[in-house]
Design a protein around this motif. Structure first.
Motif, mmCIF file in Angstrom:
data_model
loop_
_atom_site.group_PDB
_atom_site.id
_atom_site.type_symbol
_atom_site.label_atom_id
_atom_site.label_comp_id
_atom_site.label_asym_id
_atom_site.label_seq_id
_atom_site.Cartn_x
_atom_site.Cartn_y
_atom_site.Cartn_z
ATOM 1 N N ARG A 7 88.716 -62.877 22.225
ATOM 2 C CA ARG A 7 88.304 -61.616 22.858
ATOM 3 C C ARG A 7 88.339 -61.734 24.381
ATOM 4 N NH1 ARG A 7 84.377 -62.397 18.581
ATOM 5 N NH2 ARG A 7 84.865 -60.935 16.858
ATOM 6 N N GLN A 8 87.906 -62.871 24.911
ATOM 7 C CA GLN A 8 87.945 -63.070 26.356
ATOM 8 C C GLN A 8 89.387 -63.095 26.861
ATOM 9 O OE1 GLN A 8 85.194 -63.263 28.596
ATOM 10 N NE2 GLN A 8 86.957 -62.871 29.907
ATOM 11 N N THR A 9 90.277 -63.718 26.093
ATOM 12 C CA THR A 9 91.690 -63.721 26.469
ATOM 13 C C THR A 9 92.244 -62.302 26.470
ATOM 14 O OG1 THR A 9 91.940 -65.938 25.536
ATOM 15 C CG2 THR A 9 93.957 -64.667 25.896
ATOM 16 N N MET A 10 91.826 -61.498 25.505
ATOM 17 C CA MET A 10 92.234 -60.092 25.481
ATOM 18 C C MET A 10 91.802 -59.389 26.758
ATOM 19 S SD MET A 10 90.650 -56.858 24.899
ATOM 20 C CE MET A 10 89.224 -57.210 23.864
ATOM 21 N N LEU A 11 90.555 -59.577 27.139
ATOM 22 C CA LEU A 11 90.039 -58.910 28.334
ATOM 23 C C LEU A 11 90.815 -59.349 29.574
ATOM 24 C CD1 LEU A 11 87.652 -56.930 28.698
ATOM 25 C CD2 LEU A 11 86.305 -58.875 29.472
ATOM 26 N N ASP A 12 91.023 -60.636 29.733
ATOM 27 C CA ASP A 12 91.755 -61.151 30.885
ATOM 28 C C ASP A 12 93.203 -60.653 30.900
ATOM 29 O OD1 ASP A 12 89.492 -62.565 31.601
ATOM 30 O OD2 ASP A 12 90.179 -64.466 30.753
ATOM 31 N N SER A 13 93.816 -60.567 29.721
ATOM 32 C CA SER A 13 95.231 -60.223 29.637
ATOM 33 C C SER A 13 95.489 -58.753 29.923
ATOM 34 C CB SER A 13 95.785 -60.585 28.259
ATOM 35 O OG SER A 13 95.666 -61.969 28.019
ATOM 36 N N LEU A 14 94.496 -57.916 29.765
ATOM 37 C CA LEU A 14 94.685 -56.490 30.022
ATOM 38 C C LEU A 14 94.608 -56.148 31.503
ATOM 39 C CD1 LEU A 14 92.742 -54.784 27.079
ATOM 40 C CD2 LEU A 14 95.145 -55.456 27.205
ATOM 41 N N TYR A 15 94.360 -57.135 32.363
ATOM 42 C CA TYR A 15 94.297 -56.870 33.802
ATOM 43 C C TYR A 15 95.652 -56.467 34.372
ATOM 44 C CZ TYR A 15 89.494 -58.192 35.013
ATOM 45 O OH TYR A 15 88.132 -58.213 35.160
ATOM 46 N N ALA A 16 96.746 -56.881 33.742
ATOM 47 C CA ALA A 16 98.074 -56.541 34.249
ATOM 48 C C ALA A 16 99.078 -56.651 33.117
ATOM 49 C CB ALA A 16 98.489 -57.472 35.397
ATOM 50 N N PRO A 17 100.043 -55.741 33.025
ATOM 51 C CA PRO A 17 101.064 -55.861 31.984
ATOM 52 C C PRO A 17 101.793 -57.204 32.006
ATOM 53 C CG PRO A 17 101.136 -53.677 32.956
ATOM 54 C CD PRO A 17 100.169 -54.482 33.794
ATOM 55 N N SER A 18 101.901 -57.818 33.171
ATOM 56 C CA SER A 18 102.557 -59.119 33.246
ATOM 57 C C SER A 18 101.797 -60.194 32.483
ATOM 58 C CB SER A 18 102.722 -59.544 34.708
ATOM 59 O OG SER A 18 101.445 -59.677 35.338
ATOM 60 N N ARG A 19 100.540 -59.929 32.147
ATOM 61 C CA ARG A 19 99.731 -60.908 31.409
ATOM 62 C C ARG A 19 99.704 -60.626 29.913
ATOM 63 N NH1 ARG A 19 94.304 -61.537 35.216
ATOM 64 N NH2 ARG A 19 95.381 -61.717 37.213
ATOM 65 N N PHE A 20 100.317 -59.531 29.474
ATOM 66 C CA PHE A 20 100.291 -59.220 28.050
ATOM 67 C C PHE A 20 100.798 -60.374 27.191
ATOM 68 C CE2 PHE A 20 100.614 -54.262 28.442
ATOM 69 C CZ PHE A 20 99.344 -54.231 29.000
ATOM 70 N N PRO A 21 101.832 -61.131 27.627
ATOM 71 C CA PRO A 21 102.294 -62.238 26.781
ATOM 72 C C PRO A 21 101.217 -63.281 26.481
ATOM 73 C CG PRO A 21 103.947 -61.714 28.436
ATOM 74 C CD PRO A 21 102.721 -60.923 28.788
ATOM 75 N N VAL A 22 100.251 -63.442 27.372
ATOM 76 C CA VAL A 22 99.196 -64.432 27.135
ATOM 77 C C VAL A 22 98.456 -64.113 25.844
ATOM 78 C CG1 VAL A 22 97.074 -65.448 28.038
ATOM 79 C CG2 VAL A 22 98.917 -64.830 29.603
ATOM 80 N N LEU A 23 98.053 -62.854 25.695
ATOM 81 C CA LEU A 23 97.320 -62.459 24.492
ATOM 82 C C LEU A 23 98.214 -62.510 23.264
ATOM 83 C CD1 LEU A 23 94.898 -61.351 22.993
ATOM 84 C CD2 LEU A 23 95.507 -59.043 23.796
ATOM 85 N N ALA A 24 99.433 -62.007 23.390
ATOM 86 C CA ALA A 24 100.335 -62.005 22.240
ATOM 87 C C ALA A 24 100.607 -63.420 21.743
ATOM 88 C CB ALA A 24 101.640 -61.302 22.614
ATOM 89 N N GLU A 25 100.848 -64.338 22.665
ATOM 90 C CA GLU A 25 101.141 -65.720 22.276
ATOM 91 C C GLU A 25 99.948 -66.370 21.584
ATOM 92 O OE1 GLU A 25 102.296 -67.299 26.018
ATOM 93 O OE2 GLU A 25 104.143 -66.112 26.079
ATOM 94 N N LEU A 26 98.736 -66.048 22.072
ATOM 95 C CA LEU A 26 97.550 -66.626 21.442
ATOM 96 C C LEU A 26 97.325 -66.012 20.063
ATOM 97 C CD1 LEU A 26 95.462 -68.770 22.043
ATOM 98 C CD2 LEU A 26 93.949 -66.994 22.938
ATOM 99 N N MET A 27 97.591 -64.712 19.919
ATOM 100 C CA MET A 27 97.473 -64.088 18.602
ATOM 101 C C MET A 27 98.471 -64.695 17.616
ATOM 102 S SD MET A 27 96.923 -60.069 19.692
ATOM 103 C CE MET A 27 97.015 -59.464 17.992
#
Length: 497
Positions: free
Chosen positions: A318-338
């Motif tokens: 959930r924390q990774t989700m919150l951090d990753s939504l700060y910028a579209p460039s960070r979306f891969p972080v959440l997707a990769e962890l999922m």
């Protein structure tokens, strides 16, 4: 590897770990004009990667503005002089977000993204807010485990219990009281605003222009309220709700709205055909998939050696989700962890910043958030609020209403928060993305209403935190750049599609 780089980028968002939040409270009376300050002694800045033109200096300010003749502390200041002296207008202060961030290197960094016409006219000024190195530093000397983002900004237990969070709040607040010294009691927005006016005086400027981002928008709004006669062109970018009854508590609450506004953008991206990090075939599948993965990790966390905490549990996702939504460039972080969690694996552990830097940052953030406004102390109030939040906003799982360190803070606020009003010169431009996880549009609109005729607002049809020259669009950037370069604002609020 791609995953390692992405996750490291997410970890570095820890600067926002603590947020990056009755009857109306009274406005603190403006301080008298800062006494004439000695000229700043500019020298070469320490550190690598800085523009050769950037200079640094140190300014002594009162630790306690209620006792200005007492102990002093140092505030570090930086500048790159205006590039066209004949066209020089003054100084443009880059106000950092956080609380807990610094703008000391920003004249060499994001300041160089400003249009040439702005850099020609203005000295670009950065500073390290009180408590942050190389200004006089403060630390709570927290345990390593307590520096984890999901601890500093705590999530309820999987069953919704906050008993462990309350124990953590007592432990962290006790450490700050023991180890933070007298300075921890003088870390607040109002102290930072008075420091800014001392910086203005030391620069020899009657008026100060500013570009404040995120928490810096609140700092800029409070400065404009208390020192309106000393403001020039003020840009507030990614705006905080200025509610004086809540302040940072309200900013934390706003994550509920911010996630609901922004997660659909992630879902569309994560279901796009051809995306190497695609997690689902349709956008509608992404939200339930995320919730199922978080619930599974609540029940059966995966060991994650080298990470802090050393496991991938539901709240880390959930924390990774919150951090990753700060910028579209960070979306891969959440997707990769999922994707990793669905396989039952973990990526390489992210490399965190040094503990010493995190200690410093955490103490400044804690001090500001807890000293700005009184927090509830009733366990029952937190439990009820968390239960309601979990029911209405399952993505954020109660975190925005949870008991954090301030629930056990031993020091009452020294002054009341400032109420932002429309009194003062009409020299403020707000720029705001329509979808911003940390400072949602709903809060920005409240700041816009509070400022009244003092401000004009540019709403940008973009996703991400930080709009101007970052996650906004060309229309918004042009509007802000024109204001900084010429002083011309739109006649009224505008929307940039």
């Amino acid at each position: 590897m791609k995953q390692s780089r992405s996750l490291r980028a997410a970890w570095l968002t820890v600067s926002a770990a603590l947020l990056g939040l009755a009857t109306p409270l009274s406005v603190s009376p403006p301080a008298t004009a800062a006494p004439s300050s000695p000229a700043l002694h500019w020298t070469r800045c320490a550190g690598d990667g800085l523009d050769a033109r950037q200079q640094c200096a140190s300014l002594k300010v009162p630790m306690d503005y209620a006792a200005p003749g007492g102990r002093t502390i140092d505030v570090a200041v930086s500048r790159i002089p205006a590039e066209k002296p004949a066209a020089r207008r003054g100084a443009l202060l880059l106000i950092p977000g956080g609380p807990g961030n610094t703008s000391l290197t920003d004249p060499s960094g994001k300041g160089q993204k400003l249009p040439q016409a702005v850099r020609d006219q203005y000295d670009l000024i950065g500073f390290a807010p009180r408590g942050l190195a190389p200004s006089t530093t403060v630390s709570c000397a927290l345990q390593h485990a307590d520096l984890a983002t999901s601890t500093l900004r705590p999530w309820p237990a999987p069953d919704g219990s906050i008993t462990g969070n309350l124990a953590t709040a007592r432990r962290l607040s006790g450490a700050c009281a023991r180890n933070g010294g007298e300075l921890i009691r003088h870390i607040s927005t109002l102290d930072e605003v008075h420091d800014i006016d001392r910086i203005r005086a030391a620069l020899g400027e009657h008026r100060l222009a500013a570009w404040g981002v995120s928490y810096g928008t609140y700092v800029g709004a409070v400065y404009s309220q208390l020192f309106p006669q000393h403001t020039d062109r003020i840009v507030l970018d990614s705006n905080d709700d200025p509610d004086p009854d809540l302040v940072e508590r309200g900013w934390l609450h706003a994550y509920e709205r911010g996630v609901e506004d922004t997660f659909p953008e992630f879902a569309r991206w994560a279901a796009t055909a051809g995306n190497p990090d695609r997690v689902a075939t349709t956008a509608e599948e992404v939200r339930p998939l995320f919730l199922r993965l978080a619930a599974r990790l609540d029940r059966a966390p995966l060991p994650w050696p080298g990470a802090n905490p050393p496991e991938l549990n539901g709240n880390v996702l959930r924390q990774t989700m919150l951090d990753s939504l700060y910028a579209p460039s960070r979306f891969p972080v959440l997707a990769e962890l999922m994707l990793a969690a669905r396989r039952g694996t973990v990526p390489p552990a992210p490399t965190p910043p040094p503990d010493q830097a995190l200690q410093n940052l955490a103490a400044v953030g804690i001090g500001t958030i807890c000293n700005d406004v009184a927090w509830p102390t009733s366990t029952a109030d937190y439990r009820e609020a968390v239960a309601d939040s979990r029911r209405l906003h399952p993505l954020t799982a109660g975190m925005p209403r949870n008991a954090m360190v301030c629930a056990a803070w031993p020091h009452p606020p020294r002054r009341s928060p400032v109420r932002i009003t429309g009194q003062g010169p009409s020299d403020i431009l707000l720029v705001q993305n329509a979808r911003d996880v940390a400072t949602p549009l709903s809060g920005a609109l409240r700041l816009r209403r509070a400022l009244g005729a003092r401000a004009v607002m540019v709403t940008v049809d973009s996703t991400g935190h930080n709009a101007y020259l970052a996650n906004g669009n060309a229309c918004g950037d042009r509007t802000v750049s024109r204001f900084l370069a010429t002083g011309k604002r739109p006649d009224g609020d505008v929307y940039c599609p």
